[in-house]
Scaffold this motif. Structure first.
Motif, PDB file in Angstrom:
ATOM      1  N   GLY A  61      61.181  36.938  46.510  1.00 41.43           N
ATOM      2  CA  GLY A  61      61.805  38.134  45.943  1.00 41.43           C
ATOM      3  C   GLY A  61      62.836  37.784  44.888  1.00 41.43           C
ATOM      4  N   ALA A  62      63.644  36.755  45.160  1.00 40.10           N
ATOM      5  CA  ALA A  62      64.627  36.319  44.164  1.00 40.10           C
ATOM      6  C   ALA A  62      63.929  35.792  42.914  1.00 40.10           C
ATOM      7  CB  ALA A  62      65.530  35.245  44.768  1.00 40.10           C
ATOM      8  N   SER A  63      62.846  35.057  43.106  1.00 38.97           N
ATOM      9  CA  SER A  63      62.095  34.524  41.974  1.00 38.97           C
ATOM     10  C   SER A  63      61.494  35.642  41.136  1.00 38.97           C
ATOM     11  CB  SER A  63      60.981  33.597  42.473  1.00 38.97           C
ATOM     12  OG  SER A  63      60.090  33.278  41.438  1.00 38.97           O
ATOM     13  N   PHE A  64      60.963  36.672  41.780  1.00 35.54           N
ATOM     14  CA  PHE A  64      60.366  37.789  41.049  1.00 35.54           C
ATOM     15  C   PHE A  64      61.401  38.489  40.165  1.00 35.54           C
ATOM     16  CE2 PHE A  64      57.074  38.461  44.691  1.00 35.54           C
ATOM     17  CZ  PHE A  64      56.459  37.273  44.334  1.00 35.54           C
ATOM     18  N   ALA A  65      62.670  38.415  40.559  1.00 38.21           N
ATOM     19  CA  ALA A  65      63.749  38.994  39.756  1.00 38.21           C
ATOM     20  C   ALA A  65      64.269  38.013  38.713  1.00 38.21           C
ATOM     21  CB  ALA A  65      64.890  39.446  40.656  1.00 38.21           C
ATOM     22  N   GLY A  66      63.668  36.835  38.636  1.00 35.28           N
ATOM     23  CA  GLY A  66      64.010  35.879  37.602  1.00 35.28           C
ATOM     24  C   GLY A  66      64.975  34.790  38.002  1.00 35.28           C
ATOM     25  N   MET A  88      51.501  34.483  46.889  1.00 38.67           N
ATOM     26  CA  MET A  88      52.315  34.059  45.745  1.00 38.67           C
ATOM     27  C   MET A  88      51.510  33.271  44.733  1.00 38.67           C
ATOM     28  SD  MET A  88      56.091  32.929  47.038  1.00 38.67           S
ATOM     29  CE  MET A  88      55.680  32.194  48.608  1.00 38.67           C
ATOM     30  N   THR A  89      50.499  32.552  45.205  1.00 40.97           N
ATOM     31  CA  THR A  89      49.703  31.766  44.270  1.00 40.97           C
ATOM     32  C   THR A  89      48.912  32.660  43.320  1.00 40.97           C
ATOM     33  OG1 THR A  89      48.175  29.894  44.100  1.00 40.97           O
ATOM     34  CG2 THR A  89      47.631  31.569  45.706  1.00 40.97           C
ATOM     35  N   LEU A  90      48.684  33.919  43.722  1.00 39.95           N
ATOM     36  CA  LEU A  90      48.007  34.875  42.846  1.00 39.95           C
ATOM     37  C   LEU A  90      48.995  35.654  41.975  1.00 39.95           C
ATOM     38  CD1 LEU A  90      45.229  36.319  45.197  1.00 39.95           C
ATOM     39  CD2 LEU A  90      44.904  34.910  43.172  1.00 39.95           C
ATOM     40  N   THR A  91      50.091  36.111  42.570  1.00 39.84           N
ATOM     41  CA  THR A  91      51.068  36.852  41.769  1.00 39.84           C
ATOM     42  C   THR A  91      51.760  35.943  40.773  1.00 39.84           C
ATOM     43  OG1 THR A  91      52.898  36.474  43.330  1.00 39.84           O
ATOM     44  CG2 THR A  91      51.527  38.434  43.685  1.00 39.84           C
ATOM     45  N   GLY A  92      51.928  34.677  41.153  1.00 36.94           N
ATOM     46  CA  GLY A  92      52.748  33.784  40.367  1.00 36.94           C
ATOM     47  C   GLY A  92      54.215  34.102  40.559  1.00 36.94           C
ATOM     48  N   VAL A  93      55.081  33.416  39.836  1.00 37.87           N
ATOM     49  CA  VAL A  93      56.521  33.596  39.973  1.00 37.87           C
ATOM     50  C   VAL A  93      57.127  33.806  38.588  1.00 37.87           C
ATOM     51  CG1 VAL A  93      56.575  32.173  42.046  1.00 37.87           C
ATOM     52  CG2 VAL A  93      57.045  31.122  39.821  1.00 37.87           C
ATOM     53  N   VAL A  94      58.402  34.162  38.566  1.00 37.80           N
ATOM     54  CA  VAL A  94      59.138  34.317  37.305  1.00 37.80           C
ATOM     55  C   VAL A  94      60.217  33.233  37.230  1.00 37.80           C
ATOM     56  CG1 VAL A  94      60.495  35.869  35.860  1.00 37.80           C
ATOM     57  CG2 VAL A  94      58.660  36.794  37.301  1.00 37.80           C
ATOM     58  N   GLY A  95      61.279  33.365  38.039  1.00 35.12           N
ATOM     59  CA  GLY A  95      62.219  32.265  38.169  1.00 35.12           C
ATOM     60  C   GLY A  95      61.570  31.145  38.959  1.00 35.12           C
ATOM     61  N   GLY A  96      61.961  29.924  38.690  1.00 34.13           N
ATOM     62  CA  GLY A  96      61.366  28.792  39.401  1.00 34.13           C
ATOM     63  C   GLY A  96      61.477  28.942  40.906  1.00 34.13           C
ATOM     64  N   ALA A 178      70.167  32.013  34.027  1.00 35.59           N
ATOM     65  CA  ALA A 178      70.351  33.459  34.151  1.00 35.59           C
ATOM     66  C   ALA A 178      69.073  34.131  34.634  1.00 35.59           C
ATOM     67  CB  ALA A 178      70.775  34.051  32.814  1.00 35.59           C
ATOM     68  N   ALA A 179      69.224  35.091  35.540  1.00 36.13           N
ATOM     69  CA  ALA A 179      68.095  35.894  36.026  1.00 36.13           C
ATOM     70  C   ALA A 179      67.995  37.170  35.195  1.00 36.13           C
ATOM     71  CB  ALA A 179      68.286  36.227  37.494  1.00 36.13           C
ATOM     72  N   GLN A 180      66.809  37.433  34.658  1.00 31.93           N
ATOM     73  CA  GLN A 180      66.665  38.577  33.757  1.00 31.93           C
ATOM     74  C   GLN A 180      66.438  39.895  34.483  1.00 31.93           C
ATOM     75  OE1 GLN A 180      64.562  36.019  34.221  1.00 31.93           O
ATOM     76  NE2 GLN A 180      62.516  36.412  33.415  1.00 31.93           N
ATOM     77  N   GLY A 181      66.236  39.840  35.796  1.00 37.27           N
ATOM     78  CA  GLY A 181      66.009  41.066  36.554  1.00 37.27           C
ATOM     79  C   GLY A 181      64.531  41.340  36.773  1.00 37.27           C
ATOM     80  N   PHE A 182      64.242  42.180  37.744  1.00 38.96           N
ATOM     81  CA  PHE A 182      62.857  42.480  38.107  1.00 38.96           C
ATOM     82  C   PHE A 182      62.206  43.407  37.096  1.00 38.96           C
ATOM     83  CE2 PHE A 182      59.715  45.081  40.463  1.00 38.96           C
ATOM     84  CZ  PHE A 182      58.857  44.076  40.852  1.00 38.96           C
ATOM     85  N   VAL A 183      60.982  43.084  36.724  1.00 35.86           N
ATOM     86  CA  VAL A 183      60.198  43.920  35.810  1.00 35.86           C
ATOM     87  C   VAL A 183      59.015  44.496  36.587  1.00 35.86           C
ATOM     88  CG1 VAL A 183      58.814  43.984  33.712  1.00 35.86           C
ATOM     89  CG2 VAL A 183      60.848  42.534  33.820  1.00 35.86           C
ATOM     90  N   LYS A 184      58.957  45.810  36.685  1.00 37.39           N
ATOM     91  CA  LYS A 184      57.907  46.466  37.452  1.00 37.39           C
ATOM     92  C   LYS A 184      56.545  46.254  36.792  1.00 37.39           C
ATOM     93  CE  LYS A 184      56.657  50.914  39.509  1.00 37.39           C
ATOM     94  NZ  LYS A 184      57.049  52.336  39.654  1.00 37.39           N
ATOM     95  N   ASP A 185      55.588  45.791  37.585  1.00 36.47           N
ATOM     96  CA  ASP A 185      54.225  45.553  37.096  1.00 36.47           C
ATOM     97  C   ASP A 185      53.295  45.658  38.301  1.00 36.47           C
ATOM     98  OD1 ASP A 185      51.828  44.699  36.055  1.00 36.47           O
ATOM     99  OD2 ASP A 185      52.619  42.879  35.119  1.00 36.47           O
ATOM    100  N   THR A 186      52.806  46.838  38.560  1.00 36.34           N
ATOM    101  CA  THR A 186      52.013  47.093  39.763  1.00 36.34           C
ATOM    102  C   THR A 186      50.770  46.206  39.827  1.00 36.34           C
ATOM    103  OG1 THR A 186      52.771  49.387  39.781  1.00 36.34           O
ATOM    104  CG2 THR A 186      50.818  48.868  41.090  1.00 36.34           C
ATOM    105  N   ALA A 187      50.126  46.001  38.694  1.00 33.81           N
ATOM    106  CA  ALA A 187      48.890  45.204  38.690  1.00 33.81           C
ATOM    107  C   ALA A 187      49.155  43.755  39.087  1.00 33.81           C
ATOM    108  CB  ALA A 187      48.244  45.253  37.306  1.00 33.81           C
ATOM    109  N   ARG A 188      50.383  43.292  38.871  1.00 28.08           N
ATOM    110  CA  ARG A 188      50.713  41.899  39.221  1.00 28.08           C
ATOM    111  C   ARG A 188      51.284  41.785  40.620  1.00 28.08           C
ATOM    112  NH1 ARG A 188      54.805  37.613  36.086  1.00 28.08           N
ATOM    113  NH2 ARG A 188      54.458  35.899  37.577  1.00 28.08           N
ATOM    114  N   TRP A 189      52.194  42.666  40.998  1.00 26.70           N
ATOM    115  CA  TRP A 189      52.945  42.473  42.234  1.00 26.70           C
ATOM    116  C   TRP A 189      52.312  43.112  43.462  1.00 26.70           C
ATOM    117  CZ3 TRP A 189      55.511  38.629  40.888  1.00 26.70           C
ATOM    118  CH2 TRP A 189      56.252  38.555  39.713  1.00 26.70           C
ATOM    119  N   VAL A 190      51.442  44.079  43.283  1.00 29.94           N
ATOM    120  CA  VAL A 190      50.825  44.752  44.429  1.00 29.94           C
ATOM    121  C   VAL A 190      49.421  44.186  44.619  1.00 29.94           C
ATOM    122  CG1 VAL A 190      50.163  46.954  45.450  1.00 29.94           C
ATOM    123  CG2 VAL A 190      52.168  46.834  43.950  1.00 29.94           C
ATOM    124  N   MET A 191      49.260  43.310  45.609  1.00 29.23           N
ATOM    125  CA  MET A 191      48.019  42.574  45.752  1.00 29.23           C
ATOM    126  C   MET A 191      46.998  43.280  46.639  1.00 29.23           C
ATOM    127  SD  MET A 191      47.755  39.788  43.891  1.00 29.23           S
ATOM    128  CE  MET A 191      48.192  41.000  42.647  1.00 29.23           C
TER     129      MET A 191
END
Length: 246
Positions: A61-66, A88-96, A178-191
């Motif tokens: 969750g923290a990674s998804f927010a950057g 997670m291997t399908l959604t991927g991550v944002v922050g490391g 710096a964390a850029q914040g969560f970006v809503k993307d249903t096609a990516r985050w809702v598996m």
């Protein structure tokens, strides 16, 4: 600057210098001290989770927010966290996002033995396996860079002989992230099945790129020995045994 550090302590130092913001783990020998040492750094929000799956999901969750994030567990813990990993291997991550899995080789404090390197192939994620405290520290930094470059969780595979052995480590300073914040993307985050199926080709494409990076990585080393009639291809603590014996 040099410090004499446990492998687990070296990983914690790497987390600090990598600019990690969130650590959520579940205790289990030989991984426990990573989180205990990390908790000494005020810049990192560090907590114990009720189980390994929750730890992985909090870090995700923290990674998804950057934010750069991390979780640690022992080998049997990844069995519990595998549901989260395989999504997670399908959604991927944002922050490391780095997941340390510490294998209890010899089952000194566990109900079984497992080789966590197999999770790399199963989950289509890279695995880094340090051979001493210096590499535990350095590979932690490399893992975060790799995770963000390819938007993929990275496994740091440790063993008792890495976690609980001290060696000298050249350390540096913390680098802010710096964390850029969560970006809503249903096609990516809702598996749901439809979304997951569309991301499978991306996962395989990413794996091909990671394979090319692994083959050319400067982490690969060729070390000459006295007898050139025989060679060994090794990683992790096995490298130290071969180096000492041959």
């Amino acid at each position: 600057m040099k410090q004499l550090l446990l492998g687990n302590e070296a990983v914690a130092r790497g987390l600090y210098e990598a600019g990690v913001r969130v650590v959520s783990s579940y205790p289990g020998t030989p991984s426990t001290e990573i989180t205990e040492y990390t908790a000494l750094y005020d810049e990192i929000d560090c907590e114990w989770a009720p189980n390994e799956k929750v730890a992985a999901e909090v870090a995700a969750g923290a990674s998804f927010a950057g934010a750069r994030s991390f979780c640690a567990m022992k080998h049997v813990g990844m069995n519990v966290a595998s549901d989260a990993l395989m999504t997670m291997t399908l959604t991927g991550v944002v922050g490391g996002l780095v997941i340390a899995i510490a294998d209890d080789v010899g089952l000194s404090s566990s109900q079984n033995e497992q080789d966590s390197r197999h999770w790399g192939r199963f989950a289509h994620v890279p695995v880094l396996e340090p051979a001493d405290s210096q590499e535990a520290y350095a590979y932690t930094l490399v893992a975060f860079a790799l995770s963000e470059r390819f938007a993929v969780p990275v496994i740091l595979r440790l063993t008792t002989r890495i976690c609980h052995v001290k060696s000298l480590v050249h350390v540096g300073e913390r680098q802010g992230h710096a964390a850029q914040g969560f970006v809503k993307d249903t096609a990516r985050w809702v598996m749901v099945p439809g979304n997951a199926g569309r991301r499978l080709p991306q996962m395989y494409e990413r794996e091909d790129k990671l394979r090319a990076v692994a083959e050319a990585s400067p982490l690969n080393q060729a070390v000459d020995g006295g007898d050139r009639r025989v060679g060994f291809i090794v990683s992790g603590p096995a490298y130290m045994h071969v180096r000492e014996a041959f």
